[in-house]
Design a protein around this motif. Sequence first.
Motif, PDB file in Angstrom:
ATOM      1  N   PHE A  62       0.833  -1.203   0.000  1.00 58.84           N
ATOM      2  CA  PHE A  62       0.000   0.000   0.000  1.00 58.84           C
ATOM      3  C   PHE A  62       0.869   1.255   0.000  1.00 58.84           C
ATOM      4  CE2 PHE A  62      -1.603   3.433   2.680  1.00 58.84           C
ATOM      5  CZ  PHE A  62      -2.699   3.849   1.931  1.00 58.84           C
ATOM      6  N   SER A  63       1.871   1.280   0.856  1.00 56.38           N
ATOM      7  CA  SER A  63       2.732   2.458   0.953  1.00 56.38           C
ATOM      8  C   SER A  63       3.544   2.660  -0.314  1.00 56.38           C
ATOM      9  CB  SER A  63       3.663   2.326   2.164  1.00 56.38           C
ATOM     10  OG  SER A  63       2.908   2.249   3.358  1.00 56.38           O
TER      11      SER A  63
ATOM     12  N   ILE B 249       2.550   1.891  -3.431  1.00 51.97           N
ATOM     13  CA  ILE B 249       1.662   2.468  -4.437  1.00 51.97           C
ATOM     14  C   ILE B 249       1.345   3.925  -4.098  1.00 51.97           C
ATOM     15  CG2 ILE B 249      -0.625   2.289  -5.476  1.00 51.97           C
ATOM     16  CD1 ILE B 249      -0.447  -0.732  -5.044  1.00 51.97           C
ATOM     17  N   ALA B 250       1.132   4.203  -2.816  1.00 47.84           N
ATOM     18  CA  ALA B 250       0.892   5.587  -2.397  1.00 47.84           C
ATOM     19  C   ALA B 250       2.103   6.456  -2.713  1.00 47.84           C
ATOM     20  CB  ALA B 250       0.575   5.637  -0.901  1.00 47.84           C
TER      21      ALA B 250
ATOM     22  N   LEU C  11      -3.494   2.426 -10.660  1.00 52.80           N
ATOM     23  CA  LEU C  11      -3.022   2.048  -9.328  1.00 52.80           C
ATOM     24  C   LEU C  11      -4.103   2.130  -8.259  1.00 52.80           C
ATOM     25  CD1 LEU C  11       0.464   3.836  -9.333  1.00 52.80           C
ATOM     26  CD2 LEU C  11      -0.070   1.471  -9.919  1.00 52.80           C
TER      27      LEU C  11
ATOM     28  N   SER D 171      -5.428  -1.331  -6.691  1.00 53.26           N
ATOM     29  CA  SER D 171      -4.434  -1.971  -5.824  1.00 53.26           C
ATOM     30  C   SER D 171      -4.249  -1.187  -4.539  1.00 53.26           C
ATOM     31  CB  SER D 171      -3.097  -2.079  -6.564  1.00 53.26           C
ATOM     32  OG  SER D 171      -3.214  -2.899  -7.706  1.00 53.26           O
ATOM     33  N   LEU D 172      -4.275   0.143  -4.648  1.00 55.66           N
ATOM     34  CA  LEU D 172      -4.150   0.978  -3.455  1.00 55.66           C
ATOM     35  C   LEU D 172      -5.281   0.684  -2.486  1.00 55.66           C
ATOM     36  CD1 LEU D 172      -2.519   3.511  -2.312  1.00 55.66           C
ATOM     37  CD2 LEU D 172      -4.438   4.853  -3.186  1.00 55.66           C
ATOM     38  N   GLU D 173      -6.503   0.604  -2.977  1.00 59.64           N
ATOM     39  CA  GLU D 173      -7.652   0.328  -2.124  1.00 59.64           C
ATOM     40  C   GLU D 173      -7.598  -1.091  -1.553  1.00 59.64           C
ATOM     41  OE1 GLU D 173     -12.542  -0.024  -2.398  1.00 59.64           O
ATOM     42  OE2 GLU D 173     -11.339   0.364  -4.206  1.00 59.64           O
TER      43      GLU D 173
ATOM     44  N   CYS E  67      -4.889  -1.426   1.137  1.00 61.21           N
ATOM     45  CA  CYS E  67      -5.265  -0.636   2.315  1.00 61.21           C
ATOM     46  C   CYS E  67      -6.322  -1.379   3.127  1.00 61.21           C
ATOM     47  CB  CYS E  67      -5.777   0.733   1.878  1.00 61.21           C
ATOM     48  SG  CYS E  67      -6.339   1.780   3.240  1.00 61.21           S
TER      49      CYS E  67
END
Length: 508
Positions: A148-149, A151-152, A451, A454-456, A459
């Motif tokens: 997650f981090s 992709i963020a 992205l 994948s981010l969601e 998370c």
Amino acid sequence: MESLYGLLGGFSALANPETLLYMIGGFLIGTLFGAVPGLTSVLAIALLLPLTYSLDVTTALVACASIFMAGMCSGSITATTINIPGAPSSMMTALEGYPMQQRGEGAKALGHAALGSMIGGSVGALLLMVMSPLAADIALLIRTPGKFSLIAFALVVIIISQRGSITKGMIATLLGVMVATIGIDVVQPVARFTFGSSVLVQGIDMMPLIIGTFAISELLIQADSRSARTVDPSKLQAAKVRRRDFIPPLSEVREIGILRYLKSALIGYSVGILPGAGGSMAAFVSYAESMRSSKHPERYGKGNPEGIASSECANNSMCGGAFVPMLTFGIPGDPTTAIVLGVLVINGLQPGPQFMTQQLDLVAPMFASLFVSALILVPLTLYLLGPYFLKIVSIRRDVLYSSIAVVALVGSYVATYSTFQMALALVFGVLAYFLRKQKYPTVCLLLGFVLGPSLEEYCRRALSINDGNPMVFLTSLDSLFFIALTAVFFYFMVIRKPRENALNVTSG
């Protein structure tokens, strides 16, 4: 030593005339599909998939590898000549290549792209051969919070890379993320934001968004121009293209520096080994790092060979890294390797932790094909066919762009076999047209769409396994590393640069 002999056996397998022919044929097919907007290397390998029933598994993998490498580097052709990336990973190349094309330096821009692709692809293939076990162990250390981090971090870097328009970059990114939420929920089998329409249950496909955002919007932008041709005809006459013009000047190569090439290649390979990252993220992160560390960041976005070299070097190096999670865990690194995974499954092979050691004789020729395609076929193809690539800009606008519109729409239909998705390409084209007229970066729109899911997903998974406690992102070392990296990039690209500019104004 045994693995070394196995890898050398992969190169000897290419001496087989039939295998060599499939590698060259695959590279030419990948070049065609990668250069034409809407026809990506993913589609090329997908069309090849039924043929693998009649091909030897080694030959099929060699052809897939050459298509992969060709499709990745050839996206720079139309990105440079007509500002329409043939592949999403060439979006950053368009930012620098097209301004050079407008200055009459299109051949040199393609030369820098080919050199970056050659170095990055070769380094990525070598790292795939030498460091696959170590790279697999490193990728295994990155858990759900870390993904997650990561992709963020990629999204933040792309937003702050929009110098002078960070707010608009953020809005465009959020818009892309919102569009990506349409359809089935990423965690639960529940439809959302469909507004009662059954055709939206399947969600928005990536191909219509790419074609609409870049191809259709570019057609509308070009329709505003009164010129009958893509570039000034007098500039074309003044600059006659010779094959040697595609060789980048040694002075510019030295200015870019071998360290920048190697750093971009390492960034691309490192991003590639992370499942689902892909060439787009590799190119974006490398481009942003190149701009951050450049001695002349003000040149970026105006036709800077450094930006071309860093993005092309990274996205081609990603090809080698993307095979690592696919071969060791059965987790595709990007859409292309997902189809290559299908080739292995069709032939009764199941990737896993022991696959690299037990089936090295089957995959070693594929590794060799990646290396040879990057080191030899990339520069050779540009040298032989480069003048024909540039002639596309001398075609009349009405002929060129109407042809591109037909091919792009057909490509969007072939990719989805849905007339609704094809119509969406037109909708996104009009939307992107108005965004571009208002100076909103459409690159951020696409990145948010790609992205966002994948981010969601990562998370929500990270929160669900930790009882909804968001501190998991600060207590996980891998996640903390990417958060710290995000802070470093934000400091150098947003805080420090304005301070330096203010000091320069004060001292002046």
